[in-house]
Design a protein around this motif. Structure first.
Motif, PDB file in Angstrom:
ATOM      1  N   GLN A 123       0.808  -1.233   0.000  1.00 44.51           N
ATOM      2  CA  GLN A 123       0.000   0.000   0.000  1.00 44.51           C
ATOM      3  C   GLN A 123       0.840   1.283   0.000  1.00 44.51           C
ATOM      4  O   GLN A 123       0.289   2.373   0.058  1.00 44.51           O
ATOM      5  CB  GLN A 123      -0.920   0.016   1.241  1.00 44.51           C
ATOM      6  N   GLN A 124       2.155   1.136  -0.022  1.00 42.97           N
ATOM      7  CA  GLN A 124       3.088   2.283  -0.018  1.00 42.97           C
ATOM      8  C   GLN A 124       2.826   3.257   1.134  1.00 42.97           C
ATOM      9  O   GLN A 124       2.935   4.485   0.996  1.00 42.97           O
ATOM     10  CB  GLN A 124       3.064   3.039  -1.360  1.00 42.97           C
ATOM     11  N   ILE A 125       2.456   2.718   2.290  1.00 41.26           N
ATOM     12  CA  ILE A 125       2.377   3.559   3.496  1.00 41.26           C
ATOM     13  C   ILE A 125       3.741   3.449   4.198  1.00 41.26           C
ATOM     14  O   ILE A 125       4.121   2.371   4.659  1.00 41.26           O
ATOM     15  CB  ILE A 125       1.279   3.064   4.474  1.00 41.26           C
ATOM     16  N   PRO A 126       4.497   4.554   4.281  1.00 35.58           N
ATOM     17  CA  PRO A 126       5.836   4.466   4.894  1.00 35.58           C
ATOM     18  C   PRO A 126       5.761   4.285   6.421  1.00 35.58           C
ATOM     19  O   PRO A 126       4.931   4.928   7.069  1.00 35.58           O
ATOM     20  CB  PRO A 126       6.477   5.822   4.573  1.00 35.58           C
ATOM     21  N   ALA A 127       6.621   3.420   6.922  1.00 33.14           N
ATOM     22  CA  ALA A 127       6.652   3.216   8.385  1.00 33.14           C
ATOM     23  C   ALA A 127       8.073   2.980   8.863  1.00 33.14           C
ATOM     24  O   ALA A 127       8.896   2.422   8.145  1.00 33.14           O
ATOM     25  CB  ALA A 127       5.784   2.023   8.781  1.00 33.14           C
ATOM     26  N   VAL A 128       8.332   3.427  10.107  1.00 29.53           N
ATOM     27  CA  VAL A 128       9.592   3.116  10.788  1.00 29.53           C
ATOM     28  C   VAL A 128       9.238   2.369  12.085  1.00 29.53           C
ATOM     29  O   VAL A 128       8.304   2.763  12.794  1.00 29.53           O
ATOM     30  CB  VAL A 128      10.393   4.406  11.100  1.00 29.53           C
ATOM     31  N   GLY A 129       9.966   1.285  12.354  1.00 30.15           N
ATOM     32  CA  GLY A 129       9.689   0.474  13.535  1.00 30.15           C
ATOM     33  C   GLY A 129      10.577   0.842  14.711  1.00 30.15           C
ATOM     34  O   GLY A 129      11.738   1.223  14.539  1.00 30.15           O
TER      35      GLY A 129
END
Ligand code: F6P
Length: 329
Positions: A123-129
């Motif tokens: 979905q091309q939702i950027p995330a950082v963990g």
């Protein structure tokens, strides 16, 4: 490591999987660093479930007052089976877009990161963990948020158990958390002077433990403590006590520490780690980096691609187990 071009204005933060002491300090850092950088920060209630149920609210500086010292997570947490399916992730992405969320900070464990990685890929939702789990079993980070507190909580209990074990000349089996991970068991075992440590990796056997206890008795020891992780073989602590009884005739008292290890006020080390990691996650998003986790290598913060984190397991340090054996003579 992936990069995205879009200028971010609004980020979402959520906690997912088992809670861990220090998660609140990480949320606080994300919100306060985000706002300091002129971002709007939204809290997503109960992790991926909140994305699916559209439970997304703006957070302000004052919402973060008096939470750094609290265990658990003010955003709540959950495990969502719906999000594990592509249709679930599509629905979550639609809700995030409708709420104007440009990017995410995901505070959780490896299952949560697999979700964040899939959300980016599909979905091309950027995330950082940000790694938050008491188990410390995340590939790519020497330390996870909550581990230090959980170890100290378990150690406090073991020190108390040792008093009564010594007074009654008894053998105790203390079960600590770690379904797939022996990190708490090995650290608590070494720090608590355990005679034997059982981990999910199967590093020892009932026979070896019985031999070690008998040997200790022959050298004048009158009480012993065995530490076991909940995921070890031959099973849970009561199964281990049965196996020891069958093998040796020795009776063992069992104490299962359970979920108290997940609660309580975070240690200074966890608050500092969580604050640094939360801040670094926001910095990474502002620089356009995503699909990564913030980890530690020694004292240094590092960025690790989420697909690497998801693909690998982090195993218990065997050298700690052998050192604990040598020292508990
Ligand atoms: O948070 C990690 C962990 O505590 C594991 O050590 C344990 O096996 C598991 O969570 C238990 O999770 P829950 O209480 O959510 O079933």
């Amino acid at each position: 490591m992936a990069q995205f071009q879009k200028q971010i204005r609004r980020i979402g933060v959520f906690t997912s999987g088992g809670d861990a002491p220090g998660m609140n300090a990480a949320i606080r850092a994300v919100v306060r660093v985000g706002i300091a950088q002129k971002l709007e920060v939204y809290g997503i209630h109960a992790g991926y479930l909140g994305m699916l149920e559209n439970n997304i609210q703006p957070l302000q500086l004052r919402d973060m007052a008096n939470i750094i010292q609290r265990g658990g997570t003010v955003l709540k947490t959950a495990r969502s089976t719906e999000f594990m399916k592509p249709e679930g992730r599509e629905k979550a992405a639609q809700n995030l877009r409708a709420a104007g969320i440009d990017a995410l900070v995901c505070i959780g464990g490896d299952g949560s990161f697999r979700g964040a990685h899939a959300l980016w890929e599909e979905q091309q939702i950027p995330a950082v963990g940000v790694p938050g789990t008491i188990d410390n079993d995340i590939f790519g980070s020497d330390k996870t948020i909550g581990f230090d507190t959980a170890v100290n909580t378990a150690l406090d209990a073991i020190d108390r158990i040792r008093d009564t074990a010594a007074s009654h000349d008894r053998l105790f089996i203390v079960e600590v958390m770690g379904r797939n991970s022996g990190f708490i068991a090995s650290h608590v075992g070494l720090a608590g002077g355990a005679e034997e440590i059982f981990t999910p990796e199967g590093n020892t056997t009932v026979e070896k433990a019985v031999d070690r206890i008998k040997d200790a008795i022959s050298r004048g020891k009158t009480s012993s403590i065995l530490i076991t992780a909940e995921g070890q073989k031959p099973g849970r602590a009561y199964d281990l006590a049965d196996a020891i009884r069958k093998k040796s005739g020795m009776d063992a008292k069992v104490c299962i520490l359970g979920h108290q290890q997940r609660g309580g006020s975070p240690t200074a080390a966890d608050r500092i780690l969580a604050s640094r990691m939360g801040a670094a996650a926001v910095d990474a998003l502002l620089k356009g980096y995503c699909d990564i986790m913030i980890g530690t290598e020694g004292e240094r913060l590092v960025q690790v691609p989420l697909d690497l984190v998801a693909k690998h397991e982090r195993k218990t340090q065997i050298d700690l187990l052998s050192l604990a054996n040598i020292l508990a003579t």
